[in-house]
Every structure is written in C-alpha cells, then in structure tokens.
Design a protein around this motif. Structure first.
Motif, PDB file in Angstrom:
ATOM      1  N   GLY A   1     -10.813  -4.425   7.816  1.00 51.92           N
ATOM      2  CA  GLY A   1      -9.438  -4.155   7.404  1.00 51.92           C
ATOM      3  C   GLY A   1      -8.905  -5.239   6.486  1.00 51.92           C
ATOM      4  O   GLY A   1      -8.237  -4.945   5.480  1.00 51.92           O
ATOM      5  N   PHE A   2      -9.185  -6.498   6.804  1.00 50.67           N
ATOM      6  CA  PHE A   2      -8.708  -7.603   5.970  1.00 50.67           C
ATOM      7  C   PHE A   2      -9.293  -7.518   4.561  1.00 50.67           C
ATOM      8  O   PHE A   2      -8.582  -7.709   3.570  1.00 50.67           O
ATOM      9  CB  PHE A   2      -9.084  -8.934   6.612  1.00 50.67           C
ATOM     10  CG  PHE A   2      -8.727 -10.133   5.781  1.00 50.67           C
ATOM     11  CD1 PHE A   2      -7.407 -10.512   5.617  1.00 50.67           C
ATOM     12  CD2 PHE A   2      -9.716 -10.872   5.149  1.00 50.67           C
ATOM     13  CE1 PHE A   2      -7.071 -11.618   4.832  1.00 50.67           C
ATOM     14  CE2 PHE A   2      -9.397 -11.975   4.372  1.00 50.67           C
ATOM     15  CZ  PHE A   2      -8.067 -12.350   4.217  1.00 50.67           C
ATOM     16  N   LEU A   3     -10.573  -7.204   4.454  1.00 53.85           N
ATOM     17  CA  LEU A   3     -11.204  -7.097   3.136  1.00 53.85           C
ATOM     18  C   LEU A   3     -10.627  -5.927   2.336  1.00 53.85           C
ATOM     19  O   LEU A   3     -10.456  -6.016   1.117  1.00 53.85           O
ATOM     20  CB  LEU A   3     -12.716  -6.932   3.294  1.00 53.85           C
ATOM     21  CG  LEU A   3     -13.468  -8.142   3.869  1.00 53.85           C
ATOM     22  CD1 LEU A   3     -14.946  -7.815   4.070  1.00 53.85           C
ATOM     23  CD2 LEU A   3     -13.311  -9.365   2.950  1.00 53.85           C
ATOM     24  N   LEU A   4     -10.304  -4.849   3.020  1.00 52.06           N
ATOM     25  CA  LEU A   4      -9.744  -3.687   2.327  1.00 52.06           C
ATOM     26  C   LEU A   4      -8.367  -3.984   1.737  1.00 52.06           C
ATOM     27  O   LEU A   4      -7.968  -3.366   0.744  1.00 52.06           O
ATOM     28  CB  LEU A   4      -9.649  -2.503   3.291  1.00 52.06           C
ATOM     29  CG  LEU A   4     -10.972  -1.829   3.666  1.00 52.06           C
ATOM     30  CD1 LEU A   4     -10.740  -0.770   4.744  1.00 52.06           C
ATOM     31  CD2 LEU A   4     -11.626  -1.190   2.447  1.00 52.06           C
ATOM     32  N   VAL A   5      -7.630  -4.912   2.337  1.00 52.96           N
ATOM     33  CA  VAL A   5      -6.302  -5.256   1.825  1.00 52.96           C
ATOM     34  C   VAL A   5      -6.387  -5.727   0.371  1.00 52.96           C
ATOM     35  O   VAL A   5      -5.479  -5.471  -0.433  1.00 52.96           O
ATOM     36  CB  VAL A   5      -5.645  -6.332   2.709  1.00 52.96           C
ATOM     37  CG1 VAL A   5      -4.351  -6.850   2.073  1.00 52.96           C
ATOM     38  CG2 VAL A   5      -5.349  -5.771   4.097  1.00 52.96           C
ATOM     39  N   PHE A   6      -7.478  -6.375  -0.004  1.00 50.43           N
ATOM     40  CA  PHE A   6      -7.627  -6.876  -1.366  1.00 50.43           C
ATOM     41  C   PHE A   6      -7.740  -5.740  -2.385  1.00 50.43           C
ATOM     42  O   PHE A   6      -7.558  -5.964  -3.589  1.00 50.43           O
ATOM     43  CB  PHE A   6      -8.853  -7.784  -1.465  1.00 50.43           C
ATOM     44  CG  PHE A   6      -8.667  -9.114  -0.780  1.00 50.43           C
ATOM     45  CD1 PHE A   6      -8.013 -10.153  -1.417  1.00 50.43           C
ATOM     46  CD2 PHE A   6      -9.125  -9.314   0.510  1.00 50.43           C
ATOM     47  CE1 PHE A   6      -7.827 -11.376  -0.783  1.00 50.43           C
ATOM     48  CE2 PHE A   6      -8.948 -10.526   1.151  1.00 50.43           C
ATOM     49  CZ  PHE A   6      -8.294 -11.565   0.508  1.00 50.43           C
ATOM     50  N   LEU A   7      -8.046  -4.537  -1.921  1.00 49.74           N
ATOM     51  CA  LEU A   7      -8.131  -3.390  -2.828  1.00 49.74           C
ATOM     52  C   LEU A   7      -6.772  -2.748  -3.070  1.00 49.74           C
ATOM     53  O   LEU A   7      -6.611  -1.940  -3.981  1.00 49.74           O
ATOM     54  CB  LEU A   7      -9.096  -2.340  -2.268  1.00 49.74           C
ATOM     55  CG  LEU A   7     -10.559  -2.772  -2.109  1.00 49.74           C
ATOM     56  CD1 LEU A   7     -11.379  -1.633  -1.516  1.00 49.74           C
ATOM     57  CD2 LEU A   7     -11.139  -3.202  -3.456  1.00 49.74           C
ATOM     58  N   GLU A   8      -5.782  -3.081  -2.228  1.00 49.45           N
ATOM     59  CA  GLU A   8      -4.440  -2.560  -2.449  1.00 49.45           C
ATOM     60  C   GLU A   8      -3.822  -3.193  -3.693  1.00 49.45           C
ATOM     61  O   GLU A   8      -4.137  -4.324  -4.048  1.00 49.45           O
ATOM     62  CB  GLU A   8      -3.530  -2.866  -1.252  1.00 49.45           C
ATOM     63  CG  GLU A   8      -3.815  -2.061  -0.006  1.00 49.45           C
ATOM     64  CD  GLU A   8      -2.802  -2.348   1.083  1.00 49.45           C
ATOM     65  OE1 GLU A   8      -2.162  -1.399   1.564  1.00 49.45           O
ATOM     66  OE2 GLU A   8      -2.647  -3.526   1.452  1.00 49.45           O
ATOM     67  N   LYS A   9      -2.940  -2.461  -4.346  1.00 50.07           N
ATOM     68  CA  LYS A   9      -2.173  -3.011  -5.459  1.00 50.07           C
ATOM     69  C   LYS A   9      -0.703  -3.030  -5.067  1.00 50.07           C
ATOM     70  O   LYS A   9      -0.250  -2.183  -4.297  1.00 50.07           O
ATOM     71  CB  LYS A   9      -2.371  -2.174  -6.717  1.00 50.07           C
ATOM     72  CG  LYS A   9      -3.811  -2.151  -7.210  1.00 50.07           C
ATOM     73  CD  LYS A   9      -3.962  -1.341  -8.477  1.00 50.07           C
ATOM     74  CE  LYS A   9      -3.436  -2.095  -9.678  1.00 50.07           C
ATOM     75  NZ  LYS A   9      -3.706  -1.375 -10.945  1.00 50.07           N
TER      76      LYS A   9
END
Length: 582
Positions: A537-545
């Motif tokens: 989940g933490f890594l996926l946050v970096f894909l948010e804009k």
C-alpha cells in the motif's frame, strides 16, 4: 485557459454544467479536477463557503442513526449465535445465519450505485432502509432456520445498500474538499455500533435472542421517517418508469452478483465447511472469477449501454490506486480485527470477553484518527501525505506485532495497537475523496459503490488469507507437539477453533508449552505477511497524483431547494466566494 506557469491536470474531465471561472493563479478544470501540482496549492480565497442548514442536519443525523443500527447488526449476532442455534435447532446450518448476511450485503453493492443514478438518491435510500427493517422483523420473528436465513439475507441486502448510499448522499450534499470532515462522524457512529454490537447481543440474549434483531427497528423507523419527510434530492428523471428500468444493466448485474456470490461461497466454505482441496470450494471459486472477468469484458463491449461499473473509473492511475488501497485497507482492517483477539486467547489465556477488552486500545483510537484524518484533508486540501503516513504507521505497527509472544507486556501490545489504529483510521475517510477527485461528479455514485464493494470484499480476504497462513504453518510444524490427540485437533484447519475455544490453557504444562511455541511462530509469520500488504500500500501511494479537492459543489443530485452555486460578493482580494447552502 491555463497560464504559462500552470501544470496539466491528471485528466481532463468533461462537465455537463461547468462552474463559472474563479480568477486565481491556478484555476480549476471545468469540473473541478485540479492541476497536478504540489500539495496545498488551493488558496483560502478560492474556497467555497459551505453552509449546512437545518434540513442538512436532519438528513445527516438520520444517516448516522441508520449507520449505527446497521453496524450493530453486523456484529451483534456473534455473541447471540450459540443461543440462536440451540433454540431453533440450527445444527450445522448455523454458519449460514452469518454467511447469508455477508454474501447478500457484499454482492449487491455495485447495483445500488447504478440504481441511485437512474432512480435518484431518495427512492433507493428509502427502499434499502425499509428492506433492512423488514429483514430485522423477519429474523426476529423466525420460527425456523429457513425463515431466519431469509430474514438475514434481506437484512444483508438492505445493509449493503445503506453502506453505499449513505456515502453517496453525503457526497451529494457536501463539496469534495469538505467530505472527509463530514464522513468522519458518520464513520464514528458505525464504529461505535460495531464495538457495542457484541456487548448488546450478549445482554439481549440473556432475555431473548429475538431482540437481537428487533433492537434495530426503532433506529430504522426513525431514519426512514426523517428521510421520507426531508430528503428531497434532485435528479434528472426519465419520462416513465419503463424508461428508467430499461437503463438498468440487468445482464451485467446478474452476472456480477452471481459471480461474486460464487467467489464468496468458496472463500467462506474453504477450510471451515469443506477443505480447500474440495471441489465444492474450488468449483465456485473458478466459476466466480471466470464470471467476474466475463462481466468486465461485457462492460467494455458495445452491448452494454449503461455499465454498472464504467471502465472509466479505472482510466487514471489516481482512481485506480485509490480503489486498490481501499481493498488493502479492508483486508488489513479485518486481518487485525480477526487476529488480535486470537493472540490474546491463544497466548495470553484470555476469554472471548477478556480479549474484547484487551483490543480496546485499537478500537478507541481507530475512529478519532479517522476524524482527524478527515479534518486534516479538509484543512490542507491534500491526501497523498495522509495515505503515505497511514501505510507507514500500519507497516510499523504490524511489524512490531510480529514480536508479540506469551510474555509480552501490556505496554507493548497497547502501543502496537495504537500505532496500527493510527494507520488504519487515517485511510477510512481519505481514500474515497481521493478517488472522486480524479473523476467527474457524475461518477460519484458508481465510484462510491465500487469503493464500498472493494472494502467489503477485502474484509472476506482479511479473514481468508491469515487463516490459510495460520493453518498452513501450524500443520507444517505439528511434529513439534508430542500429544497425538492435540495434533489431531490442530490438523486440517483446526488451529483457529482450538485457540478460540480456550483449549490451550487446559493442556498439561509440557504440551501447553509446545503448543504456545507453535502458535507464537505462526502468529509471527502471519503478522509479517500483513506487513507485506501494508508495504505494498505504501509503495502504491507513490503512483497517486495530487488532484485539487474541489471546493464547489457541482452536482445534479443535490437537495431540491439547494442552489447549485451562489455568489456572496467579493472578498478583500476581489475573488468571488461561492456559497453552497443546504
């Protein structure tokens, strides 16, 4: 037009009714999708002034009441189930008293998103509350297992609709930037209901188990009356009911509901009613996932005129990541709720009631953290830092929980629970606005239904995955236990039941020590597996804009007396203040 220093938004979103331009350094897109810029760029002067009126508060309180009742109903049966099973001679069918509710409340949720777009918010909202009340009455008056299961199924359909539509209605009444703040108290009502449910169930069962179901009727009745009198919502009506019904995606909904039901049946029966290797588990899982894939192919085809789950919901990475994070949040919430009590029962020798008390630090901090997260999102206009912090806290708390053993101090497990609650609570009200920010306001209902469905679907996996890990680890190390009888009870998926029934404390000291070591090892690995989900989940946050959270309320589904936008003059900077009065 965008100035030379403005950045492109993540997605150009068409608007059926564009908001009038507000002269700021970085104007919003036509439908409010913001520029993809650094967090916190919304100027206070450009923010809309949201003014809730008395009708808003009546509707809001009625939504909180029905949320409380539905949440109580979610957990009240657990403590009452043994008494119900005895009195109506349910036997092995007792499991379907709970499972019928879970399946009905989950599989139906996407349908309610589409119905609220076609029929408006008012009619579906009244129907789901009425269904919930009718199901409660049937279950409370049941004179046999079939009638009780039928009542629980109707309750589940109503409850699934309630959890979708309450979010949809709040989103229709509140501007996007303010939604986290207003969703928080309703969530608090739901959290309070879930926490009190088992206690209320235990107390009422001492009188009669029927009141376990009747207790929600006053809340349902009061909410239904208030909503019927005051919740007059706008929507563009078709000329006839026939045209309305023709818009419903009947083939798609039928395929989706059947597929999700099959998947849930496999997940709920696996390792409990039947072993995971049984065809009775494998067949519904295979059919369900194939059917689910077929459903999405149908949604993409030209045959589907009005999709239940429009593919555009996943057309940009911010909404796609938001949906994934919602699923992970559901998984990890149920993981913690499922395993924390088991730790206290297996390694600390706690009774079910004592384990419920021991998990109070988690429950006490969970809801206030959600409210704080919503307020921070409203104040700052950002969500990415909150999502990143949430999953970091989750990862730290779950990683520390892997250190817990039979001799861990109270200070340790209290602190670890609080850290986990800080992470999970922050995701509760910050994920949905982030998803909606990158989509059109016309997608509020379908996006909210998908968000709610994925969280509910995640709850099932939050039980299934740790159960599989626990049983596999215990079965793989049964050789460390000398007593053949104990090994037989732990084998074939019996690890959870053995611990939950307090059987460990009844063992001879030498065997008890061996079993405690076995569970300690299994728990450590199970918590580390949860840590992996949190890190994902933490890594996926970096894909948010970053997409600016719209301050103006621009929806065709607001209250009938509510103007879409009013102008309250100019402030000191010459910027017009948009005012939304509900």
């Amino acid at each position: 037009m965008m100035g030379p220093n403005d950045k492109l938004s993540e997605k150009e979103i068409p608007s059926s009714s564009p908001s009038p331009p507000v002269p700021t350094a970085a104007p919003p897109q036509a439908n409010g999708s913001s520029s993809d810029e650094s967090p916190g760029t919304t100027t206070p002067a450009a923010a809309a002034l949201f003014k809730p009126g008395w009708r808003f508060w009546l509707i809001y309180v009625s939504l909180a009441l029905i949320t409380f009742a539905a949440s109580v109903d979610n957990t009240i049966v657990f403590t009452a189930l043994p008494a119900i099973t005895r009195e109506i001679n349910a036997g092995s069918q007792y499991v379907w008293i709970a499972n019928s509710y879970v399946i009905a409340s989950t599989a139906i949720q996407p349908l309610f998103g589409q119905l609220s777009n076609i029929l408006g918010r008012r009619v579906p909202s009244l129907v789901v509350v009425a269904l919930f009340a009718i199901g409660s009455g049937i279950a409370g008056g049941a004179n046999g297992v079939p009638m009780l299961i039928a009542g629980r199924t109707i309750q589940g359909i109503g409850c699934g609709g309630i959890f979708v539509l309450l979010d949809v209605v709040v989103c229709d009444l509140v501007p996007l930037r303010e939604r986290g703040k207003y969703l928080g108290p309703i969530l608090a009502a739901g959290g309070l209901g879930s926490t009190l449910g088992p206690l209320i169930g235990g107390a009422l069962t001492a009188v009669t188990w029927r009141w376990v179901f009747y207790i929600t009727l006053p809340f349902s009745g009061l909410s239904l009356i208030t909503m019927a009198l005051f919740m007059n919502m706008r929507h563009v009506r078709s000329k006839s009911w026939k045209q309305n019904l023709a818009r419903i995606d009947v083939p798609g909904n039928a395929l989706l509901i059947a597929s999700i039901t099959a998947v849930l049946l496999g997940l709920l029966m696996g390792g409990t009613t039947f072993p995971w290797s049984s065809w009775r588990v494998i067949l519904p899982l295979v059919l369900g996932f194939v059917g689910w894939a077929t459903f999405h192919a149908y949604q993409l085809s030209s045959w589907c005129k009005e999709p239940t789950i429009p593919p555009r919901l996943f057309s940009n990475r911010t909404s796609a990541v938001g949906f994934t994070l919602s699923f992970l949040s559901g998984v990890l919430l149920e993981w913690v709720v499922y395993f924390l009590p088991l730790y206290f029962q297996a390694l600390k020798g706690a009774s079910p009631l004592e384990s419920a008390v021991d998990t109070l630090p988690f429950n006490i901090f969970l809801i206030p953290t959600a409210a704080i997260g919503g307020i921070l999102m409203t104040k700052t206009g950002t969500y990415r830092p909150l999502h990143g912090a949430a999953y970091i806290f989750l990862a730290i708390g779950l990683g520390l929980s892997s250190l817990l053993n039979a001799s861990s101090s109270k200070a340790e497990w209290v602190i670890f629970q609080i850290i986990i609650a800080l992470g999970l609570g922050c995701t509760f009200v910050t994920l949905l606005p982030a998803i909606q920010a990158s989509l059109s306001e016309s997608d509020v209902a379908t996006a909210t239904a998908m968000y709610s469905f994925l969280r509910s679907f995640g709850f099932i996996w939050g039980i299934t995955i740790p159960s599989l890990i626990l049983n596999a680890l215990v079965s793989g190390r049964l050789g460390t236990v000398d007593d053949a009888g104990v090994r037989a009870q732990l084998a074939n998926g019996g690890a959870y039941e053995f611990a939950a029934h307090g059987s460990i404390q009844a063992l001879p000291p030498a065997v008890q020590q061996q079993v405690v070591r076995l569970y300690t090892h299994a728990f450590r690995t199970t918590w580390l597996a949860a840590l992996a989900f949190a890190l994902l989940g933490f890594l996926l946050v970096f894909l948010e804009k970053h997409v600016e959270l719209r301050s103006e309320l621009d929806t065709e589904f607001g209250m009938e007396s509510q103007p879409k936008e009013g102008i309250q003059g100019k402030n000191a900077e010459g910027v017009r203040d948009a005012s939304v009065t509900v």
